[in-house]
Design a protein around this motif. Sequence first.
Motif, PDB file in Angstrom:
ATOM      1  N   VAL A 289      63.110  91.747 126.708  1.00  0.00           N
ATOM      2  CA  VAL A 289      63.036  91.395 125.532  1.00  0.00           C
ATOM      3  C   VAL A 289      63.102  92.585 124.526  1.00  0.00           C
ATOM      4  O   VAL A 289      61.999  93.415 124.606  1.00  0.00           O
ATOM      5  CB  VAL A 289      61.659  90.413 125.186  1.00  0.00           C
ATOM      6  CG1 VAL A 289      61.647  90.070 123.941  1.00  0.00           C
ATOM      7  CG2 VAL A 289      61.442  89.648 126.196  1.00  0.00           C
ATOM      8  N   ASP A 290      63.911  92.488 123.668  1.00  0.00           N
ATOM      9  CA  ASP A 290      64.131  93.518 122.741  1.00  0.00           C
ATOM     10  C   ASP A 290      63.833  93.042 121.168  1.00  0.00           C
ATOM     11  O   ASP A 290      64.644  92.535 120.529  1.00  0.00           O
ATOM     12  CB  ASP A 290      65.435  94.234 122.680  1.00  0.00           C
ATOM     13  CG  ASP A 290      65.614  95.286 121.954  1.00  0.00           C
ATOM     14  OD1 ASP A 290      64.839  96.085 121.283  1.00  0.00           O
ATOM     15  OD2 ASP A 290      66.814  95.888 121.509  1.00  0.00           O
ATOM     16  N   ILE A 291      62.838  93.372 120.606  1.00  0.00           N
ATOM     17  CA  ILE A 291      62.278  92.831 119.193  1.00  0.00           C
ATOM     18  C   ILE A 291      62.752  93.923 118.322  1.00  0.00           C
ATOM     19  O   ILE A 291      62.377  94.991 118.361  1.00  0.00           O
ATOM     20  CB  ILE A 291      60.886  92.700 119.108  1.00  0.00           C
ATOM     21  CG1 ILE A 291      60.299  92.301 120.286  1.00  0.00           C
ATOM     22  CG2 ILE A 291      60.466  92.044 117.979  1.00  0.00           C
ATOM     23  CD1 ILE A 291      58.702  91.895 120.267  1.00  0.00           C
TER      24      ILE A 291
ATOM     25  N   VAL B  22      59.365  92.324 134.014  1.00  0.00           N
ATOM     26  CA  VAL B  22      59.432  91.942 132.540  1.00  0.00           C
ATOM     27  C   VAL B  22      59.217  93.289 131.761  1.00  0.00           C
ATOM     28  O   VAL B  22      58.464  93.968 131.909  1.00  0.00           O
ATOM     29  CB  VAL B  22      58.455  90.849 132.047  1.00  0.00           C
ATOM     30  CG1 VAL B  22      58.337  90.858 130.584  1.00  0.00           C
ATOM     31  CG2 VAL B  22      58.429  89.370 132.607  1.00  0.00           C
ATOM     32  N   ILE B  23      60.432  93.600 130.842  1.00  0.00           N
ATOM     33  CA  ILE B  23      60.647  94.873 130.126  1.00  0.00           C
ATOM     34  C   ILE B  23      60.451  94.503 128.778  1.00  0.00           C
ATOM     35  O   ILE B  23      61.225  93.596 128.264  1.00  0.00           O
ATOM     36  CB  ILE B  23      61.929  95.638 130.468  1.00  0.00           C
ATOM     37  CG1 ILE B  23      61.921  95.822 132.023  1.00  0.00           C
ATOM     38  CG2 ILE B  23      61.852  96.817 129.792  1.00  0.00           C
ATOM     39  CD1 ILE B  23      63.266  96.351 132.297  1.00  0.00           C
ATOM     40  N   GLY B  24      59.628  95.115 127.957  1.00  0.00           N
ATOM     41  CA  GLY B  24      59.467  95.052 126.559  1.00  0.00           C
ATOM     42  C   GLY B  24      60.265  96.256 126.058  1.00  0.00           C
ATOM     43  O   GLY B  24      60.049  97.051 126.412  1.00  0.00           O
ATOM     44  N   SER B  25      61.065  96.080 124.851  1.00  0.00           N
ATOM     45  CA  SER B  25      61.588  97.113 124.203  1.00  0.00           C
ATOM     46  C   SER B  25      61.586  96.790 122.752  1.00  0.00           C
ATOM     47  O   SER B  25      61.278  95.661 122.261  1.00  0.00           O
ATOM     48  CB  SER B  25      63.188  97.121 124.498  1.00  0.00           C
ATOM     49  OG  SER B  25      63.779  98.236 123.895  1.00  0.00           O
ATOM     50  N   GLY B  26      61.974  97.729 121.845  1.00  0.00           N
ATOM     51  CA  GLY B  26      61.737  97.451 120.448  1.00  0.00           C
ATOM     52  C   GLY B  26      60.523  98.493 119.851  1.00  0.00           C
ATOM     53  O   GLY B  26      59.665  98.661 120.678  1.00  0.00           O
ATOM     54  N   GLY B  27      60.563  98.660 118.540  1.00  0.00           N
ATOM     55  CA  GLY B  27      59.636  99.535 118.021  1.00  0.00           C
ATOM     56  C   GLY B  27      58.136  99.006 118.323  1.00  0.00           C
ATOM     57  O   GLY B  27      57.298  99.771 118.627  1.00  0.00           O
ATOM     58  N   ILE B  28      58.024  97.899 117.943  1.00  0.00           N
ATOM     59  CA  ILE B  28      56.483  97.357 118.040  1.00  0.00           C
ATOM     60  C   ILE B  28      55.994  97.463 119.508  1.00  0.00           C
ATOM     61  O   ILE B  28      54.844  97.432 119.812  1.00  0.00           O
ATOM     62  CB  ILE B  28      56.699  95.958 117.827  1.00  0.00           C
ATOM     63  CG1 ILE B  28      55.215  95.167 117.669  1.00  0.00           C
ATOM     64  CG2 ILE B  28      57.162  94.821 118.770  1.00  0.00           C
ATOM     65  CD1 ILE B  28      54.260  95.990 116.392  1.00  0.00           C
ATOM     66  N   LEU B  29      57.045  97.481 120.457  1.00  0.00           N
ATOM     67  CA  LEU B  29      56.403  97.505 121.905  1.00  0.00           C
ATOM     68  C   LEU B  29      56.322  98.978 122.478  1.00  0.00           C
ATOM     69  O   LEU B  29      55.551  99.577 122.945  1.00  0.00           O
ATOM     70  CB  LEU B  29      57.217  96.511 123.010  1.00  0.00           C
ATOM     71  CG  LEU B  29      57.027  95.297 122.706  1.00  0.00           C
ATOM     72  CD1 LEU B  29      58.080  94.452 123.537  1.00  0.00           C
ATOM     73  CD2 LEU B  29      55.692  94.802 122.767  1.00  0.00           C
TER      74      LEU B  29
END
Length: 869
Positions: free
Chosen positions: A275-277, A409-416
């Motif tokens: 998930v890339d926020i 599960v991989i988190g991406s994006g500035g908030i993560l």
Amino acid sequence: MVRDGENPLCVTDVGSTTTKAMLFVRDGDRWSYERAEAPTTVEAPHEDVTIGVLQALRGLEEACGRRLLEGERPAVPFLSTSSAGGGLAMVVTGLVEELTARSARSVALGAGAIVLDVVAMNDGRTAYRKIDDLKAERPDIILLAGGFDGEAISGPVHLAELLVESDIHPKLNPDARLPVVYAGNMNARDYVGSSLGERFLFRPVENIRPNESTMNPGPARRAIQGLFMDHVMSQAPGYAALASWVDAPVRPTPAAFLKILSVLSSHLEGTVLAVDIGGATTDVFTARGDETLRTVSANLGMSYSILNVIDTAGLESVTGLLEGEADARDVMNAVGNKYVRPTSLPETRADAELEWAVATAAVREAVREHMQVMASLPPGERPGAVEPRTVLGRGDDDGGLRLRGYDMVIGSGGILSHSSRGAAAAVLLDALRPEGDVELAVDSAFMFPHLGVIADVDAELARGLLEELGIVRLGRVSSAGENLLAGGRGREVELGFAPDAESGVVLRRPEGGEAARARQLVPEEVELPPSRRGGEQVVRHGEHRVKRELAIEGEVFVSPGDRVEPADVVARSVQEFLRPFFLDVADVMKVEPEELSDVLVKQPGDEVERQEVIAKQPWRLGRPSSYRSPVEGTIEKILPNGTLVVRERPELSRVLTTVSVADELGVHRSKMRPYLKVEVGEELERDQWLAARITSNARKIVRSPVRGHVERIDEKLGMVMIEPLRQEDEVAAWVPGTVLETTSRGPVIATSGTEITGVWGTGDAVFGPLVPGEPAERAIAVVEHADAATLERLQASGAVGVIAAGGDLIDLRDGGFGLTVVVVHGFGRRTYSDAVRDALERHEGALASIDGTTQLRVGVRRPRAILQE
């Protein structure tokens, strides 16, 4: 070259706003990296992506002390990805919002697109509004769908005409042909292509909904992806030069992201969710080996789309994730301030907790959309063994999402990536409620696209860099028991979470009860970067240029040099959007299309009446001798297959058509109501029933003599008044001034005064005297704080607009009670700055023109007020 460990490897990701350059260097058995960024230069004034690439590479040279450039090109092995211009942006059209339009949107998301707008015949917007909305979009591709195979063809053609009327252009090159993938009623294909003409790149494929029970997304999805590679990416200015520098083909950024996930999932022999926020969108990826799927939730993000997160997930889903009692009004104001200042960063722990809560809601809803798209695919097209329907359960108090079937599960994006590891884990756990044995991780430094393009040339090198530099493993989640949700309420189950480097924590939750409070993992002390605020108001004195334009071309009533006043109508257009009728004359007359001209007695440009003969030939057995028009209108053109296009005849008068319904029914006027079949505002077709009186002895039916809508029902006179179905658009000058120039859509006006630019607004352009304190009829009120009570009082007074230092977004979003609103400083309790207060006080009683239009992306527009001296 890429395999030579003694040479550094340079990779750039040309994003929509930032170009990110990374240099990978091997020293013995270990790799390290340097990173530099520069603004992407795809838009004016540079309009050349290589300028930003060179700036980023020069930044890398300074950071690492190595020579990476030779002249104006890379001097080391070089690879690149690109999403310059914002990735694949699409507009989707369909006939029925709930059916074909929704199916088309699903196809676009499945192709990895950002869906800018969904236009449907029944979406509630007038044709003018649709054209105006389309005009503001700059898509890469349009997906035009609608109608089951074999149905009427006028609907898809009408949608095509809206595209033509909107004068819509491609995002990256306004002079290029805009690709249109047609995946609607196959019977309408040729007519749609003919209507679009040479301005569009027409690509017909099989219908995505050939019938009510069948979905066929594959052909449209493949056409979209092919067009993006061949006709969109290559349009980015400077792309050809960039492509000549690289040692492997330039990859679209999302494709590179998917590639490295594919490499990772193959190595793990499992299924990976990422998930890339971002600020405007949230991308969700599923990968299992070479089987991959990407979707984009274009309305879910942490800045530009943060209000859409609230709309989609619900305000209570965010407030429920905050500790203690959260005031909904305060939460909405904080969210609104992030929306109007999208680059600002949290300054307090409370700010950070709110952003984590919004991120949790965004992740949950984006993954839900991802699963809905996956569920619409045939089982053979779904990656891995994930059964999406088992993830989408609803009815639980936490939103009902239970992630099953994934190994990582991989988190991406500035908030993560920029938050503490505990906070990142908390967001993922609260959003997804993963079940089974699942590992959590985050992208350490936004390098997944860079690693993906490396994987094109050396998958093992890319995987090694991923493990060593690119991924931070947060820990593993395991749920006890065979079924986490089974059993009685109150019996506790354990959700064990073992972070790699932080404290071991075991969370407990009542089975089937509240969501796990994963945010308890967030440390009490949070290191927060300084705020970067933007979009502040400006007070500017002097001359201002004001553009006043119609949605489409029309009649302009002023010329350069003319003096205008605010109420003067400067331009007007009248549009009827008349239906096309398709008459299969050659087919009915049993002649070849090329022989049709020999039998026609009417030609393009001629008007025809209903039942008038338009084709005639000598009688022969098996061939009709004549063809009578079933409609009245004007013959517009002859299609290559021998079909005549007849355009519906416009009504020639603006006078209402009055039908004496009571008299025609033979009833007293006061007794007319029970027999009526229509209501005020209802659209009518010609010959549609207006009223009917049917008894055992008589049958009396009153029909509409025209196509239009019911403007009024007069029971005293026993009449129904019908207005012809046409739409008018007109614009007034809005400000006093002098016309500088004109186009076919309106003038540019020069006016003098003081302009105040706000941060947010709503409502149309209005004008009136500037009145502080108690409002007055047709006035522009000045207040410190705009809340529901204030707006209600202003509306009751007859005011047309309001300028406020601050306001409560929860009240303002409902349309400002019919008022035009300009919020100068932000949401919540605010006071005017000295400069703004001084300007407002000096212009008390003067003419004020205010416009609440707010657009934060693609040609930023802020609300403004112009105060006359």
